[in-house]
Design an enzyme around this catalytic site. Structure first.
Site, PDB file in Angstrom:
ATOM      1  N   CYS A  34      49.978  23.548  48.315  1.00 18.14           N
ATOM      2  CA  CYS A  34      49.335  23.345  47.010  1.00 18.14           C
ATOM      3  C   CYS A  34      50.078  22.251  46.245  1.00 18.14           C
ATOM      4  O   CYS A  34      50.342  22.374  45.058  1.00 18.14           O
ATOM      5  CB  CYS A  34      49.271  24.644  46.216  1.00 18.14           C
ATOM      6  SG  CYS A  34      50.852  25.486  46.045  1.00 18.14           S
TER       7      CYS A  34
ATOM      8  N   ASP B 152      55.919  37.681  55.095  1.00 19.80           N
ATOM      9  CA  ASP B 152      56.499  37.178  53.848  1.00 19.80           C
ATOM     10  C   ASP B 152      57.947  37.634  53.803  1.00 19.80           C
ATOM     11  O   ASP B 152      58.290  38.694  54.349  1.00 19.80           O
ATOM     12  CB  ASP B 152      55.746  37.688  52.613  1.00 19.80           C
ATOM     13  CG  ASP B 152      56.077  36.851  51.385  1.00 19.80           C
ATOM     14  OD1 ASP B 152      55.400  35.820  51.168  1.00 19.80           O
ATOM     15  OD2 ASP B 152      57.024  37.197  50.665  1.00 19.80           O
TER      16      ASP B 152
ATOM     17  N   PRO C 247      50.348  35.927  47.917  1.00 20.60           N
ATOM     18  CA  PRO C 247      49.895  37.288  47.596  1.00 20.60           C
ATOM     19  C   PRO C 247      48.734  37.811  48.440  1.00 20.60           C
ATOM     20  O   PRO C 247      48.238  38.898  48.173  1.00 20.60           O
ATOM     21  CB  PRO C 247      49.478  37.161  46.128  1.00 20.60           C
ATOM     22  CG  PRO C 247      48.990  35.754  46.015  1.00 20.60           C
ATOM     23  CD  PRO C 247      49.870  34.941  46.923  1.00 20.60           C
TER      24      PRO C 247
ATOM     25  N   LYS D 289      44.575  34.266  51.305  1.00 20.55           N
ATOM     26  CA  LYS D 289      44.139  33.640  52.558  1.00 20.55           C
ATOM     27  C   LYS D 289      44.196  34.646  53.713  1.00 20.55           C
ATOM     28  O   LYS D 289      43.407  34.550  54.656  1.00 20.55           O
ATOM     29  CB  LYS D 289      44.990  32.405  52.852  1.00 20.55           C
ATOM     30  CG  LYS D 289      44.849  31.318  51.791  1.00 20.55           C
ATOM     31  CD  LYS D 289      45.735  30.128  52.080  1.00 20.55           C
ATOM     32  CE  LYS D 289      45.730  29.150  50.911  1.00 20.55           C
ATOM     33  NZ  LYS D 289      46.403  29.705  49.708  1.00 20.55           N
TER      34      LYS D 289
END
Length: 434
Positions: free
Chosen positions: A376, A280, A260, A263
């Site tokens: 992550c 994206d 989103p 970063k």
């Protein structure tokens, strides 16, 4: 009038029976029902707690259920009632069971025996108390006690050993931090802290970074600090991926998997005459990136493009961030259902996608340029495995040791779900020779 437990039950019926996403289902129910803040908090805790401890709760209830649960609300109601019994210590058992009986009456069909069934099972649960498997079967014991699927417990034990596995499981069940990143220069940090205190927030400094604070409560998005772009909501571990770059300010940067946008805007904050292109797959998600850039006053340095990073074949960049799509095993404390949705096969398939993204974008990096790869997750296949495979295929790249935040310099950075509430994360830095 609806109460917290009605909202929780409606949400859990959708999550367990209709496979809805918990955050979306809960948000829809909270919008539909006008609850007081304390009731909203209780409904949220019941929903996420019940999902989080589903394996443990099913183990407690299994010996007590002697018949098929025909009504769709029965299992969700039993699970959420058991969760409250075992984990909400300030709520008396009688209050939990009385509320369950009221909901059973409300949701039961006429002449259904569901009400009596609920009452009988919950009273039997009170007599039985907590049960756990024997400790000599460590996988089974940890799976039930910490409510993680057996395959994942086995995986963690194989890769990290017993002590680290226990730590990961326990911390993954603890609440995530209300983490914010201060977006201004360090000399302004004290001013931001004073402003937070005026807004009735207390905080602790992150153990990972100098620019993150863990707040005592949510709601920071309503403050002037947030609206003016002086702070943003971002996990401390995640923010370290951008800190791994050595910025001069004039670079052309590619954020290959940007939405989103946390970063992306962090990259832009480090640029003066440079710019960042944010990719994206989904155009609607790029709106989130643009909104974040506007709020943080860096729109002039951010361009967005709807494109699968595996198909990126134009441009040359001084720096590239690949914050790759992954299994999310480092995010379980924020998204408890991840533990039930992922498999070892998913991890292996994701590693192929991650390597394909690196393969594609690496050709766009200028000689001497930096590529930061982050995830992550904490799985070897998606982290070190991908990096080592990429380096084997690309001898023109080298691994550069990383020193970020308050951490020591490391060849590659793995952050396990930490004691101060941050997520699990992985960072590797590569440099193109030339």
């Amino acid at each position: 009038m609806s109460n917290a437990r009605t909202v929780a039950l409606e949400t859990l019926i959708k999550v367990f029976n209709q496979k809805s996403y918990s955050n979306i289902a809960l948000n829809n129910e909270l919008i539909k029902h006008d609850l007081k803040p304390a009731d909203k908090a209780l409904a949220t805790r019941i929903v996420y707690g019940t999902i989080q401890y589903k394996i443990f709760l099913e183990y407690q209830l299994k010996p007590l259920i002697k018949t098929k649960l025909r009504d769709s609300f029965l299992k969700p109601l039993l699970l959420m009632s058991a969760y409250q019994y075992f984990f909400l210590e300030k709520v008396p058992a009688n209050a939990i069971f009385d509320e369950a009986n009221k909901l059973a009456k409300k949701y039961s069909k006429r002449n259904s025996g569901s009400y009596k069934l609920i009452n009988g099972i919950l009273r039997a649960l009170e007599r039985q108390g907590e049960i756990l498997p024997p400790t000599n079967d460590l996988v089974e014991y940890l799976s039930i006690k910490e409510s993680f699927p057996k395959w994942l417990v086995e995986y963690l034990l194989d890769h990290f050993g017993e002590n680290k596995t226990k730590e990961i499981l326990v911390r993954s069940n603890q609440p995530a931090a209300n983490s914010i990143r201060m977006t201004t220069k360090e000399s302004d940090f004290e001013e931001i802290k004073e402003e937070l205190k005026k807004d009735n927030f207390s905080f602790e400094e992150s153990s990972l970074t100098p620019h993150n604070l863990n707040l005592n409560k949510g709601g920071v998005a309503q403050t002037a600090l947030f609206k003016n772009g002086k702070i943003t909501i971002q996990d401390a571990a995640a923010s370290l991926a951008v800190d791994a770059f050595d910025f001069k300010g004039s670079e052309q940067v590619l954020d290959a998997c940007s939405a989103p946008g946390g970063k992306t805007v962090q990259i832009a904050e480090n640029l003066t005459t440079g710019s960042v292109i944010a990719l994206d797959i989904h155009e609607n998600k790029l709106r989130l990136v643009r909104n974040a850039a506007e709020r943080l006053h860096v729109s002039d340095k951010v361009k967005t493009k709807a494109l699968d990073a595996r198909k990126a074949n134009q441009g040359q960049f001084d720096k590239i961030l690949v914050d790759a799509p992954c299994s999310g095993l480092g995010l379980i404390r924020r998204k408890p259902e991840i533990r039930y949705e992922k498999s070892l096969n998913d991890i292996k398939n994701l590693a192929k996608i991650q390597l394909a993204i690196l393969e594609s974008v690496s050709g766009l990096l200028a000689n001497g340029g930096e590529l930061v790869y982050s995830t992550c997750t904490i799985s070897y296949e998606e982290d070190e495995g991908v990096v080592k495979q990429f380096l084997k295929l690309h001898p023109d790249f080298e691994l550069i040791p990383v020193q970020v935040g308050k951490l020591p310099k490391q060849e590659m950075v793995r952050i396990f779900p930490s004691s101060d509430g941050s997520d699990g994360f992985f960072i590797a830095k590569l440099k193109k020779r030339g």
